[in-house]
Scaffold this motif. Structure first.
Motif, PDB file in Angstrom:
ATOM      1  N   SER A  57       0.828  -1.205   0.000  1.00  0.00           N
ATOM      2  CA  SER A  57       0.000   0.000   0.000  1.00  0.00           C
ATOM      3  C   SER A  57       0.863   1.255   0.000  1.00  0.00           C
ATOM      4  O   SER A  57       0.565   2.238  -0.708  1.00  0.00           O
ATOM      5  CB  SER A  57      -0.923  -0.004   1.226  1.00  0.00           C
ATOM      6  N   MET A  58       1.955   1.235   0.768  1.00  0.00           N
ATOM      7  CA  MET A  58       2.874   2.380   0.808  1.00  0.00           C
ATOM      8  C   MET A  58       3.496   2.616  -0.565  1.00  0.00           C
ATOM      9  O   MET A  58       3.613   3.762  -1.020  1.00  0.00           O
ATOM     10  CB  MET A  58       3.967   2.144   1.856  1.00  0.00           C
ATOM     11  N   HIS A  59       3.896   1.537  -1.227  1.00  0.00           N
ATOM     12  CA  HIS A  59       4.480   1.651  -2.560  1.00  0.00           C
ATOM     13  C   HIS A  59       3.470   2.231  -3.547  1.00  0.00           C
ATOM     14  O   HIS A  59       3.813   3.096  -4.368  1.00  0.00           O
ATOM     15  CB  HIS A  59       4.954   0.281  -3.045  1.00  0.00           C
ATOM     16  N   ASN A  60       2.235   1.744  -3.495  1.00  0.00           N
ATOM     17  CA  ASN A  60       1.206   2.231  -4.412  1.00  0.00           C
ATOM     18  C   ASN A  60       0.928   3.714  -4.191  1.00  0.00           C
ATOM     19  O   ASN A  60       0.775   4.480  -5.158  1.00  0.00           O
ATOM     20  CB  ASN A  60      -0.071   1.414  -4.245  1.00  0.00           C
ATOM     21  N   ASN A  61       0.846   4.106  -2.914  1.00  0.00           N
ATOM     22  CA  ASN A  61       0.607   5.512  -2.608  1.00  0.00           C
ATOM     23  C   ASN A  61       1.758   6.388  -3.088  1.00  0.00           C
ATOM     24  O   ASN A  61       1.542   7.495  -3.611  1.00  0.00           O
ATOM     25  CB  ASN A  61       0.406   5.699  -1.104  1.00  0.00           C
ATOM     26  N   LEU A  62       2.983   5.884  -2.922  1.00  0.00           N
ATOM     27  CA  LEU A  62       4.143   6.640  -3.368  1.00  0.00           C
ATOM     28  C   LEU A  62       4.145   6.782  -4.892  1.00  0.00           C
ATOM     29  O   LEU A  62       4.421   7.862  -5.425  1.00  0.00           O
ATOM     30  CB  LEU A  62       5.436   5.966  -2.899  1.00  0.00           C
ATOM     31  N   SER A  63       3.830   5.709  -5.592  1.00  0.00           N
ATOM     32  CA  SER A  63       3.786   5.765  -7.058  1.00  0.00           C
ATOM     33  C   SER A  63       2.774   6.790  -7.536  1.00  0.00           C
ATOM     34  O   SER A  63       3.035   7.559  -8.472  1.00  0.00           O
ATOM     35  CB  SER A  63       3.450   4.389  -7.632  1.00  0.00           C
ATOM     36  N   ARG A  64       1.614   6.821  -6.897  1.00  0.00           N
ATOM     37  CA  ARG A  64       0.593   7.815  -7.275  1.00  0.00           C
ATOM     38  C   ARG A  64       1.088   9.227  -6.998  1.00  0.00           C
ATOM     39  O   ARG A  64       0.863  10.150  -7.795  1.00  0.00           O
ATOM     40  CB  ARG A  64      -0.710   7.533  -6.524  1.00  0.00           C
ATOM     41  N   SER A  65       1.764   9.403  -5.870  1.00  0.00           N
ATOM     42  CA  SER A  65       2.276  10.723  -5.509  1.00  0.00           C
ATOM     43  C   SER A  65       3.341  11.193  -6.499  1.00  0.00           C
ATOM     44  O   SER A  65       3.356  12.360  -6.905  1.00  0.00           O
ATOM     45  CB  SER A  65       2.855  10.670  -4.085  1.00  0.00           C
ATOM     46  N   ILE A  66       4.215  10.279  -6.920  1.00  0.00           N
ATOM     47  CA  ILE A  66       5.238  10.616  -7.911  1.00  0.00           C
ATOM     48  C   ILE A  66       4.600  10.979  -9.247  1.00  0.00           C
ATOM     49  O   ILE A  66       4.989  11.960  -9.894  1.00  0.00           O
ATOM     50  CB  ILE A  66       6.229   9.445  -8.077  1.00  0.00           C
ATOM     51  N   ASN A  67       3.602  10.223  -9.646  1.00  0.00           N
ATOM     52  CA  ASN A  67       2.930  10.479 -10.929  1.00  0.00           C
ATOM     53  C   ASN A  67       2.229  11.826 -10.947  1.00  0.00           C
ATOM     54  O   ASN A  67       2.073  12.432 -12.019  1.00  0.00           O
ATOM     55  CB  ASN A  67       1.931   9.358 -11.227  1.00  0.00           C
ATOM     56  N   ARG A  68       1.843  12.315  -9.790  1.00  0.00           N
ATOM     57  CA  ARG A  68       1.135  13.601  -9.724  1.00  0.00           C
ATOM     58  C   ARG A  68       2.078  14.801  -9.779  1.00  0.00           C
ATOM     59  O   ARG A  68       1.612  15.936  -9.936  1.00  0.00           O
ATOM     60  CB  ARG A  68       0.278  13.672  -8.454  1.00  0.00           C
ATOM     61  N   LEU A  69       3.384  14.569  -9.621  1.00  0.00           N
ATOM     62  CA  LEU A  69       4.318  15.697  -9.555  1.00  0.00           C
ATOM     63  C   LEU A  69       4.315  16.534 -10.826  1.00  0.00           C
ATOM     64  O   LEU A  69       4.505  17.755 -10.769  1.00  0.00           O
ATOM     65  CB  LEU A  69       5.737  15.193  -9.276  1.00  0.00           C
ATOM     66  N   GLU A  70       4.114  15.901 -11.974  1.00  0.00           N
ATOM     67  CA  GLU A  70       4.122  16.656 -13.225  1.00  0.00           C
ATOM     68  C   GLU A  70       2.948  17.632 -13.292  1.00  0.00           C
ATOM     69  O   GLU A  70       3.065  18.713 -13.863  1.00  0.00           O
ATOM     70  CB  GLU A  70       4.096  15.707 -14.418  1.00  0.00           C
ATOM     71  N   GLU A  71       1.834  17.257 -12.710  1.00  0.00           N
ATOM     72  CA  GLU A  71       0.659  18.126 -12.710  1.00  0.00           C
ATOM     73  C   GLU A  71       0.639  19.038 -11.495  1.00  0.00           C
ATOM     74  O   GLU A  71       0.102  20.146 -11.555  1.00  0.00           O
ATOM     75  CB  GLU A  71      -0.621  17.284 -12.729  1.00  0.00           C
ATOM     76  N   SER A  72       1.208  18.562 -10.384  1.00  0.00           N
ATOM     77  CA  SER A  72       1.126  19.318  -9.139  1.00  0.00           C
ATOM     78  C   SER A  72       2.444  19.224  -8.374  1.00  0.00           C
ATOM     79  O   SER A  72       2.564  18.464  -7.410  1.00  0.00           O
ATOM     80  CB  SER A  72      -0.028  18.782  -8.277  1.00  0.00           C
TER      81      SER A  72
END
Length: 268
Positions: A3-18
């Motif tokens: 779950s931590m890995h999945n949350n981190l991946s989502r957070s990284i993917n959002r960096l380009e937009e936010s």
């Protein structure tokens, strides 16, 4: 952990937009890397190495984005090139996070990113608004001067040591300063003096202080922040790469990270 890995991946993917999410993403990446060392203390597993690389990439990208106020930066994070908008100075682009970013780059042997971090002006770190004792800025200045092979290193390091005395550094908890924050400075001093025996003695002491600080109560003992002695590890990596015989073995000092076990295995 999944779950931590999945949350981190989502957070990284959002960096380009936010890109405003850098602080949370950086903290999450560090937590994942440190947490994996709870069950892989030697960092023998590829996943553990990848997690440290991701934390290094996020932290370096954070300061690259903060160093410009217009345009974008191209950064590799989590095995993908990403275009991230400039953020200019931010509250999280501070001296404390700079030191952590430098440690991660040193551990991952990322000389290019260490070059970039060493070009970050102290004025940008001060613009974060964070209230740090002055010794920390002298310490950042010392590390930048060392890496860039610029003049004045000895005087800057002496200034960092003098400003870290408890009578001077009054904004930092005494135990945190003595047992955690000062230890890399002491190790760095012995490293510069090429004092092999003294370095190993100081490393043993630093790891013991780390253990004492992070096991003082149950709450600290459960914190992933204490699973790896990040600063002593980074200085030990510099020493190891310079030919120092590192005789110390500790779960706080992941062996494969120290001895370059995964360096060069894939693009970072």
């Amino acid at each position: 952990m999944k779950s931590m890995h999945n949350n981190l991946s989502r957070s990284i993917n959002r960096l380009e937009e936010s890109p405003g999410g850098f602080n949370q993403t950086f903290n999450s990446s560090l937590t994942v890397a440190r947490s994996l060392c709870a069950t892989d203390a030697a960092a023998n597993q590829l996943q553990t190495w990848e997690s440290f690389v991701s934390a290094m990439q996020v932290s370096s990208a954070l300061f690259r984005a903060a160093s410009i106020s217009e345009g974008t930066v191209e950064c590799r994070i989590d095995d993908k090139m990403r275009t991230i908008s400039a953020t200019g100075p931010q509250y999280y682009a501070d001296a404390g996070n700079w030191v952590t970013a430098f440690w991660l780059a040193a551990i991952c042997r990322e000389s290019g990113r260490m070059d970039q971090l060493s070009q970050i002006p102290l004025s940008l770190l001060r613009a974060s608004g964070a209230e740090y004792d002055e010794y920390l800025y002298h310490w950042v200045d010392s590390l930048q001067t060392y890496w860039l092979e610029a003049p004045g290193l000895v005087d800057k390091l002496i200034a960092a040591i003098d400003a870290s005395y408890p009578a001077v550094a009054r904004n930092t908890d005494r135990a945190l300063l003595d047992k955690i924050l000062y230890q890399p400075i002491n190790l760095f001093h012995r490293f510069l003096r090429c004092d092999h025996a003294g370095f190993n003695d100081a490393l043993v002491e630093a790891l013991e202080y780390h253990r004492q600080y992070w096991t003082v109560d149950e709450q600290r003992a459960d914190s992933p922040e204490g699973f790896v002695a990040l600063g002593p590890l980074a200085i030990a990596c510099l020493a190891y790469d310079s030919g120092f015989p590192i005789d110390v073995e500790s779960d706080y000092l992941p062996r494969s990270l120290l001895r370059r076990g995964w360096v060069g295995e894939f693009d970072t």
